[in-house]
Design an enzyme around this catalytic site. Structure first.
Site, PDB file in Angstrom:
ATOM      1  N   HIS A   9       0.823  -1.210   0.000  1.00  0.00           N
ATOM      2  CA  HIS A   9       0.000   0.000   0.000  1.00  0.00           C
ATOM      3  C   HIS A   9       0.863   1.269   0.000  1.00  0.00           C
ATOM      4  CE1 HIS A   9       1.191   0.661   4.113  1.00  0.00           C
ATOM      5  NE2 HIS A   9       0.984  -0.642   4.308  1.00  0.00           N
ATOM      6  N   GLU A  82      -2.055  -7.260   7.598  1.00  0.00           N
ATOM      7  CA  GLU A  82      -0.641  -7.250   7.966  1.00  0.00           C
ATOM      8  C   GLU A  82      -0.435  -8.108   9.214  1.00  0.00           C
ATOM      9  OE1 GLU A  82       2.338  -7.393   7.411  1.00  0.00           O
ATOM     10  OE2 GLU A  82       3.202  -5.380   7.275  1.00  0.00           O
TER      11      GLU A  82
END
Length: 201
Positions: A9, A82
Site C-alpha cells: 500500500h 498485515e
C-alpha cells in the site's frame, strides 16, 4: 498458471516515521494517495482479472483507483491483513530497544523463532496469505490478479512460496517499496518471481 501483482500500500504517517504498522488502521499520507493514483494510472493499461486487498484502510485506498480504472470491485480478504506486531505495534525500533531490548535483539536475529512479544507468529501469517493466493489461483487458473497488501506479509509470502526460510525474510527482501510492483507466477506447486519493486511507470 496465475500471475499475481503484489503491491505494498501507499505511504502512511507511521511509515514516514519508521513505526511498525501492523493491525492499526493508519491512513495514507498525501504521498501515499499519489502512489495510489499512480497505481490506478498503471492499471488502466493492464489486463487484470481481479483486485484483492487487505481490509485495512491504507490497503483499500491504494487498491480503489486501480479497481476503478479496471471497472472492478476490490475483493477485501481478511487473510491479507498485515502481521500483528504485538507490543511493537506503533513503535520505532529505538522505542522497542528501550521497552524490551532482549526481545528486540532476539527478533533481529531470528524474526520467526522470536517474533515480537504478543504478536502473530509469522508462519501463521504466511499460511493464511498463501492460502488466499492459492485459492484465487484455483478460481482464476489463467488469470492476472492485483493484490494490495503489506510489507511484512508480502515478504513472508514470497519466502514461503519460493522455498526461502521464513526467518530470512528481512535479509532476502530488506525493502518492499510503497506502491511498487512485485510479480509472482503460480503454476501448480511451483512459484516464480518475475519482478521485484518495479516502478509503476
Amino acid at each position: 498458471m496465475t500471475d499475481f501483482v503484489l503491491v505494498r500500500h501507499g505511504e502512511t504517517p507511521w511509515h514516514a516515521e519508521n513505526r511498525y504498522a501492523g493491525r492499526t488502521d493508519v491512513p495514507l499520507t498525501e504521498r501515499g494517495l499519489k502512489q495510489a493514483a499512480a497505481l490506478g494510472e498503471w492499471a488502466a493499461g493492464q489486463r487484470l482479472d481481479a483486485v484483492l486487498c487487505s481490509p485495512l484502510t491504507r490497503a483499500r485506498l491504494t487498491a480503489e483507483p486501480a479497481a476503478a480504472a479496471l471497472g472492478l470491485t476490490p475483493r477485501v480478504d481478511e487473510r491479507l491483513y498485515e502481521v500483528d506486531f504485538g507490543r511493537g505495534e506503533g513503535m520505532t525500533r529505538a522505542e522497542m530497544a528501550e521497552e524490551f531490548p532482549d526481545a528486540l535483539a532476539a527478533f533481529l536475529t531470528d524474526p520467526v523463532a522470536h517474533h515480537l512479544p504478543g504478536g502473530e507468529h509469522p508462519a501463521a501469517a504466511a499460511g493464511r496469505a498463501v492460502g488466499c493466493l492459492r485459492e484465487t489461483a484455483r478460481a482464476l487458473p489463467d488469470g492476472r490478479v492485483l493484490v494490495v497488501a503489506h510489507s511484512t506479509l508480502v515478504r513472508l509470502v514470497l519466502c514461503e512460496l519460493l522455498g526461502i526460510p521464513l526467518a530470512r525474510y528481512r535479509q532476502v527482501f530488506p525493502v518492499l517499496r510503497n506502491g511498487a510492483l512485485t510479480e509472482l507466477r503460480l503454476r501448480e506447486d511451483r512459484a516464480s518471481l518475475l519482478s521485484l519493486n518495479a516502478p509503476v511507470h
